[in-house]
Design a protein around this motif. Structure first.
Motif, PDB file in Angstrom:
ATOM      1  N   GLU A 188      73.060  47.262  16.452  1.00  0.00           N
ATOM      2  CA  GLU A 188      73.081  46.204  17.467  1.00  0.00           C
ATOM      3  C   GLU A 188      73.355  44.841  16.851  1.00  0.00           C
ATOM      4  OE1 GLU A 188      69.863  46.530  20.258  1.00  0.00           O
ATOM      5  OE2 GLU A 188      69.968  48.713  20.117  1.00  0.00           O
ATOM      6  N   LEU A 189      72.831  44.621  15.650  1.00  0.00           N
ATOM      7  CA  LEU A 189      73.148  43.364  14.969  1.00  0.00           C
ATOM      8  C   LEU A 189      74.650  43.290  14.694  1.00  0.00           C
ATOM      9  CD1 LEU A 189      70.306  42.828  12.357  1.00  0.00           C
ATOM     10  CD2 LEU A 189      70.949  41.278  14.173  1.00  0.00           C
ATOM     11  N   ALA A 190      75.226  44.424  14.279  1.00  0.00           N
ATOM     12  CA  ALA A 190      76.657  44.445  13.956  1.00  0.00           C
ATOM     13  C   ALA A 190      77.492  44.128  15.191  1.00  0.00           C
ATOM     14  CB  ALA A 190      77.048  45.810  13.392  1.00  0.00           C
ATOM     15  N   ALA A 191      76.937  44.415  16.373  1.00  0.00           N
ATOM     16  CA  ALA A 191      77.692  44.180  17.604  1.00  0.00           C
ATOM     17  C   ALA A 191      77.411  42.800  18.193  1.00  0.00           C
ATOM     18  CB  ALA A 191      77.343  45.259  18.621  1.00  0.00           C
ATOM     19  N   SER A 192      76.432  42.087  17.642  1.00  0.00           N
ATOM     20  CA  SER A 192      76.073  40.803  18.261  1.00  0.00           C
ATOM     21  C   SER A 192      77.074  39.725  17.847  1.00  0.00           C
ATOM     22  CB  SER A 192      74.649  40.388  17.876  1.00  0.00           C
ATOM     23  OG  SER A 192      74.650  39.744  16.629  1.00  0.00           O
ATOM     24  N   ASP A 193      77.402  38.862  18.785  1.00  0.00           N
ATOM     25  CA  ASP A 193      78.396  37.815  18.520  1.00  0.00           C
ATOM     26  C   ASP A 193      77.998  36.936  17.358  1.00  0.00           C
ATOM     27  OD1 ASP A 193      80.007  38.667  20.469  1.00  0.00           O
ATOM     28  OD2 ASP A 193      79.375  37.201  21.979  1.00  0.00           O
ATOM     29  N   GLU A 194      76.709  36.604  17.305  1.00  0.00           N
ATOM     30  CA  GLU A 194      76.262  35.681  16.272  1.00  0.00           C
ATOM     31  C   GLU A 194      76.500  36.265  14.874  1.00  0.00           C
ATOM     32  OE1 GLU A 194      72.283  34.362  16.863  1.00  0.00           O
ATOM     33  OE2 GLU A 194      72.189  33.315  14.935  1.00  0.00           O
ATOM     34  N   VAL A 195      76.112  37.530  14.704  1.00  0.00           N
ATOM     35  CA  VAL A 195      76.283  38.163  13.390  1.00  0.00           C
ATOM     36  C   VAL A 195      77.765  38.385  13.108  1.00  0.00           C
ATOM     37  CG1 VAL A 195      75.830  40.290  12.083  1.00  0.00           C
ATOM     38  CG2 VAL A 195      73.987  39.184  13.351  1.00  0.00           C
ATOM     39  N   ARG A 196      78.518  38.772  14.143  1.00  0.00           N
ATOM     40  CA  ARG A 196      79.961  38.994  13.937  1.00  0.00           C
ATOM     41  C   ARG A 196      80.642  37.712  13.475  1.00  0.00           C
ATOM     42  NH1 ARG A 196      82.794  43.039  16.295  1.00  0.00           N
ATOM     43  NH2 ARG A 196      84.249  41.681  17.373  1.00  0.00           N
ATOM     44  N   ARG A 197      80.298  36.618  14.113  1.00  0.00           N
ATOM     45  CA  ARG A 197      80.933  35.346  13.757  1.00  0.00           C
ATOM     46  C   ARG A 197      80.494  34.841  12.390  1.00  0.00           C
ATOM     47  NH1 ARG A 197      81.234  33.356  19.071  1.00  0.00           N
ATOM     48  NH2 ARG A 197      79.037  32.851  19.083  1.00  0.00           N
ATOM     49  N   ARG A 198      79.176  34.879  12.159  1.00  0.00           N
ATOM     50  CA  ARG A 198      78.653  34.202  10.967  1.00  0.00           C
ATOM     51  C   ARG A 198      78.677  35.059   9.714  1.00  0.00           C
ATOM     52  NH1 ARG A 198      73.468  30.783  12.279  1.00  0.00           N
ATOM     53  NH2 ARG A 198      73.867  30.259  10.127  1.00  0.00           N
ATOM     54  N   TYR A 199      78.506  36.379   9.885  1.00  0.00           N
ATOM     55  CA  TYR A 199      78.372  37.219   8.690  1.00  0.00           C
ATOM     56  C   TYR A 199      79.487  38.240   8.535  1.00  0.00           C
ATOM     57  CZ  TYR A 199      73.895  35.009   8.325  1.00  0.00           C
ATOM     58  OH  TYR A 199      72.915  34.061   8.208  1.00  0.00           O
ATOM     59  N   LEU A 200      80.181  38.561   9.626  1.00  0.00           N
ATOM     60  CA  LEU A 200      81.243  39.559   9.512  1.00  0.00           C
ATOM     61  C   LEU A 200      82.624  38.925   9.594  1.00  0.00           C
ATOM     62  CD1 LEU A 200      79.655  42.376  11.710  1.00  0.00           C
ATOM     63  CD2 LEU A 200      79.655  42.172   9.231  1.00  0.00           C
ATOM     64  N   GLY A 201      82.663  37.613   9.839  1.00  0.00           N
ATOM     65  CA  GLY A 201      83.939  36.915   9.857  1.00  0.00           C
ATOM     66  C   GLY A 201      84.853  37.356  10.981  1.00  0.00           C
ATOM     67  N   VAL A 202      84.263  37.833  12.089  1.00  0.00           N
ATOM     68  CA  VAL A 202      85.079  38.234  13.238  1.00  0.00           C
ATOM     69  C   VAL A 202      84.660  37.387  14.428  1.00  0.00           C
ATOM     70  CG1 VAL A 202      86.053  40.325  14.240  1.00  0.00           C
ATOM     71  CG2 VAL A 202      84.239  40.524  12.540  1.00  0.00           C
TER      72      VAL A 202
END
Ligand code: ATP
Length: 266
Positions: A230-244
């Motif tokens: 769920e973290l991997a799918a969250s916008d915040e984590v995607r933007r800040r940590y996954l660079g997407v």
């Protein structure tokens, strides 16, 4: 060896009585699970591992308040060797191996933390099965191994102490993608064999893939935690940590994570 959940509760840590590096951090590594901690440089990830492994005093650091327990055994204040004997073993960042010693001597040094000779022999077999290259290079000086092989040796040496919980500090840092993938596969395998893992990683994609639960550490505090998928799918984590970019980049509200993700303030 004690078994059970590695529990960190409300942990605050400072260096030199001045720099507060962790503030009220809590997390669990259940027996047999992989828990990940993500965070930028300086967030406090290494400090968390030092607090668990009892090595803070070597860095002029100290636990101010809070607790670390393995099952019902408190770990704060124990000598690092006693923490190892309790079943919690750290693989430090930067593939630290004894460069002048041979591969085999490095493994034997790790075996000093094993609960007995029979356990050390079994652990040795396990390590050479996981990392056959270490058998091929048994007599070579560890300092002459490639970066990836040194990381394998560092993990192998930690496994020689038969941990129930392995603390891994950025195991793929600085490795070529193929080697990073091999290390990731081995981490998976080690976990499948029953060892719980607390994984510290700047490579958030990898950490979220390997773990079941993850925590985001920012300036010493856990700001978000929940199931890794769920973290991997969250916008915040995607933007800040996954660079997407998140799907709702245009005016999206990332202050409202999915209900199963808990935001911690403070
Ligand atoms: P990195 O990914 O760069 O290793 P990190 O998330 O592991 O970062 P820490 O190394 O735990 O972060 O550092 C957390 C904070 O504590 C930082 O502000 C750092 O400068 C400080 N710090 C770390 N070690 C010491 C030390 N020995 N003495 C004083 N301050 C320290």
């Amino acid at each position: 060896m004690a078994n059970g959940t590695l529990a960190v509760r409300d942990l605050s840590v400072s260096y030199g009585r001045a720099v507060r590096a962790l503030r009220g951090v809590s997390l669990d590594v259940p027996a047999g699970a992989v828990t990940a901690v993500l965070g930028a440089n300086g967030a406090g990830k290494t400090t968390l591992l030092r607090a668990i492994s009892g090595t803070l005093p070597f860095h002029r650091g100290a636990v101010d308040t809070g607790a670390v327990r393995l099952g019902d055994r408190p770990l704060v204040g124990l000598h690092p060797a006693t923490v190892v004997a309790a079943g919690v073993v750290q693989v430090p960042e930067g593939r630290r191996v004894f460069g002048r010693l041979s591969v085999e001597e490095n493994l034997r040094a790790g075996g000093l933390g094993a609960p007995g000779r029979a356990a050390a022999v079994k652990a040795h077999e396990r390590v050479l099965e996981l990392f056959p290259v270490l058998a091929e290079r048994a007599r070579q000086r560890a300092g002459l191994l490639s970066g990836g092989e040194q990381q394998m040796l560092a993990i192998g040496r930690a496994l020689m102490a038969c941990p129930s919980v392995l603390l891994l500090d950025e195991p793929t840092l600085g490795l070529a993608p193929l080697m990073a993938e091999r290390i990731a596969d081995t981490v998976r395998e080690i976990n499948l064999q029953g060892t719980a893992i607390l994984l510290i990683e700047q490579n958030a994609a990898l950490a979220l893939e390997l773990s079941s639960t993850a925590h985001v550490l920012e300036v010493g505090s856990v700001t978000l935690h929940g199931p890794s998928a769920e973290l991997a799918a969250s916008d915040e984590v995607r933007r800040r940590y996954l660079g997407v970019g998140g799907e709702d980049d245009e005016g999206g509200d990332d202050s409202a994570p999915p209900p199963s993700l808990e935001r911690w303030v403070g």
